[in-house]
Motif scaffolding. Structure first.
Motif, short mmCIF file in Angstrom:
data_model
loop_
_atom_site.label_atom_id
_atom_site.label_comp_id
_atom_site.label_asym_id
_atom_site.label_seq_id
_atom_site.Cartn_x
_atom_site.Cartn_y
_atom_site.Cartn_z
N UNK A 127 0.83 -1.21 0.00
CA UNK A 127 0.00 0.00 0.00
C UNK A 127 0.87 1.26 0.00
N UNK A 128 1.89 1.29 0.83
CA UNK A 128 2.73 2.49 0.91
C UNK A 128 3.52 2.72 -0.38
N UNK A 129 4.11 1.66 -0.91
CA UNK A 129 4.91 1.83 -2.14
C UNK A 129 4.02 2.11 -3.35
N UNK A 130 2.81 1.58 -3.35
CA UNK A 130 1.87 1.92 -4.42
C UNK A 130 1.61 3.43 -4.41
N UNK A 131 1.34 3.96 -3.23
CA UNK A 131 1.12 5.41 -3.12
C UNK A 131 2.35 6.20 -3.55
N UNK A 132 3.52 5.80 -3.05
CA UNK A 132 4.76 6.54 -3.36
C UNK A 132 5.07 6.57 -4.85
N UNK A 133 4.60 5.56 -5.57
CA UNK A 133 4.92 5.48 -6.99
C UNK A 133 3.71 5.77 -7.87
N UNK A 134 2.78 6.55 -7.33
CA UNK A 134 1.73 7.13 -8.15
C UNK A 134 0.56 6.24 -8.49
N UNK A 135 0.39 5.12 -7.79
CA UNK A 135 -0.77 4.26 -8.05
C UNK A 135 -1.97 4.83 -7.30
N UNK A 136 -2.98 5.24 -8.04
CA UNK A 136 -4.15 5.88 -7.40
C UNK A 136 -5.29 4.90 -7.18
N UNK A 137 -5.27 3.71 -7.83
CA UNK A 137 -6.34 2.73 -7.66
C UNK A 137 -5.77 1.43 -7.09
N UNK A 138 -6.28 1.02 -5.94
CA UNK A 138 -5.83 -0.21 -5.27
C UNK A 138 -7.03 -0.86 -4.62
N UNK A 139 -7.08 -2.19 -4.69
CA UNK A 139 -8.13 -2.95 -4.02
C UNK A 139 -7.48 -3.90 -3.02
N UNK A 140 -7.83 -3.73 -1.75
CA UNK A 140 -7.31 -4.55 -0.66
C UNK A 140 -8.33 -5.60 -0.28
N UNK A 141 -7.89 -6.87 -0.20
CA UNK A 141 -8.78 -7.96 0.18
C UNK A 141 -8.61 -8.30 1.65
#
Length: 325
Positions: A94-108
């Motif tokens: 989650x943190x690295x997704x944010x740091x590298x510009x990923x704006x859409x994430x689905x957490x299960x």
């Protein structure tokens, strides 16, 4: 289709039951380029490795299906691993997704996030309103932390990180380990072996009275893609940034004894089914309220009878490789 319209989607945990089902769903969609890594190729518990992965992959979306999972026995035996591994994996992704510009994430997540004695059916509002089931508290705490990570990043950084909470999942690719698996695959294996060995009775853990809801993994994958692709305005009409999770289930449950009897019928077991009340039951009932997801336009389609038949066929087809593990 031009390169700028291709969505590079990372499915974390693509070899697991849910992750592989999500891959099957996304593989049929145009304009999608799937990114996967095995745990040997990328240890999601290692912060530096995850940072390097996101720095080089230009990821557009993430499905975070990677997790350490197991049934009552496994949760009791390995509580430190269940909380540590899950906290580290989801925090890093989650943190690295944010740091590298990923704006859409689905957490299960999991339905075990809700209190042991939550009112039935369990609504999303029940989160953090009571004590958790002790047998899987470490796992549940990790999953709650994942939800709160998504909510916090939405609140502070304006990203669109969503969470789905499945009920008990089953289907192709499940874990059929005799001790460490969940109840449905464990019973499938137990009854299959009882038929093979011509046993006259099968004894199941607990009193048989706890009620559980079961969702086929292909339904879960379809729901994941549905939720991830919902227009943000439509999604936020049902789910606020401060409550990022949404239940996924069938809205129907059955007792463990009823489940055992259904599996006995599916496997052709004709002996008696007995209970062992000296073994733990776990939570008395876990039925999800699925009205929020239904209001958004999605409902499950695979019946329990049909799903168990499909899963049993898959189990028999893969029996040799399963027994070698």
């Amino acid at each position: 289709m031009s390169a700028e319209h291709i969505q590079r989607i990372y499915v974390a945990g693509h070899r697991g039951m849910v992750g592989s089902a999500i891959v099957r769903q996304l593989s049929n969609k145009p304009g999608v380029q799937l990114i996967t890594r095995t745990s040997a190729e990328l240890d999601l518990r290692d912060q530096q490795s995850v940072a390097e992965f996101f720095a080089t992959q230009s990821v557009d979306q993430v499905y975070l299906a990677a997790a350490k999972v197991g049934g009552i026995h496994a949760n009791n035996e390995y509580p430190a691993e269940f909380i540590y591994d899950n906290l580290m994996m989801q925090s890093n992704v989650i943190h690295q997704a944010y740091k590298h510009g990923v704006t859409k994430l689905l957490f299960l997540g999991s339905s075990c996030i809700y209190p042991k004695m939550a009112a039935q059916p369990m609504s999303e509002d029940a989160l953090l309103t009571g004590y958790l089931e002790p047998t899987n508290e470490p796992y549940a705490i990790a999953k709650i932390a994942g939800i709160k990570l998504c909510e916090s990043y939405n609140r502070q950084y304006g990203v669109d990180y969503r969470s789905v909470m499945p009920t008990n999942l089953y289907g192709p690719g499940d874990n059929f380990h005799p001790q460490n698996s969940h109840v449905l695959p464990a019973l499938l294996r137990r009854f299959h072996e009882a038929v093979e060995n011509k046993e006259s009775e099968v004894t199941i853990w607990g009193s048989g009275t706890p009620k559980r809801e079961f969702l086929h993994v292909d339904d879960m994958a379809a729901a994941c893609v549905f939720v991830q692709e919902l227009d943000q305005a439509i999604y936020r009409a049902q789910v606020s940034p401060m409550q990022s999770h949404i239940n996924v289930g069938t809205g129907v449950d059955c007792s463990i004894l009823e489940l055992a009897q259904l599996i006995a019928k599916t496997t052709g077991f004709t002996g008696s089914v007995k209970t062992d009340p000296s073994k733990p039951d776990g939570t008395p009932r876990k039925l999800m309220s699925v009205s929020r997801l239904a209001n958004l336009g999605w409902t499950a389609s695979v019946t329990l009878d049909e799903g168990i038949r499909q899963t049993y066929d898959w189990y028999k087809e893969h029996l040799r490789s399963l027994r070698e593990v």
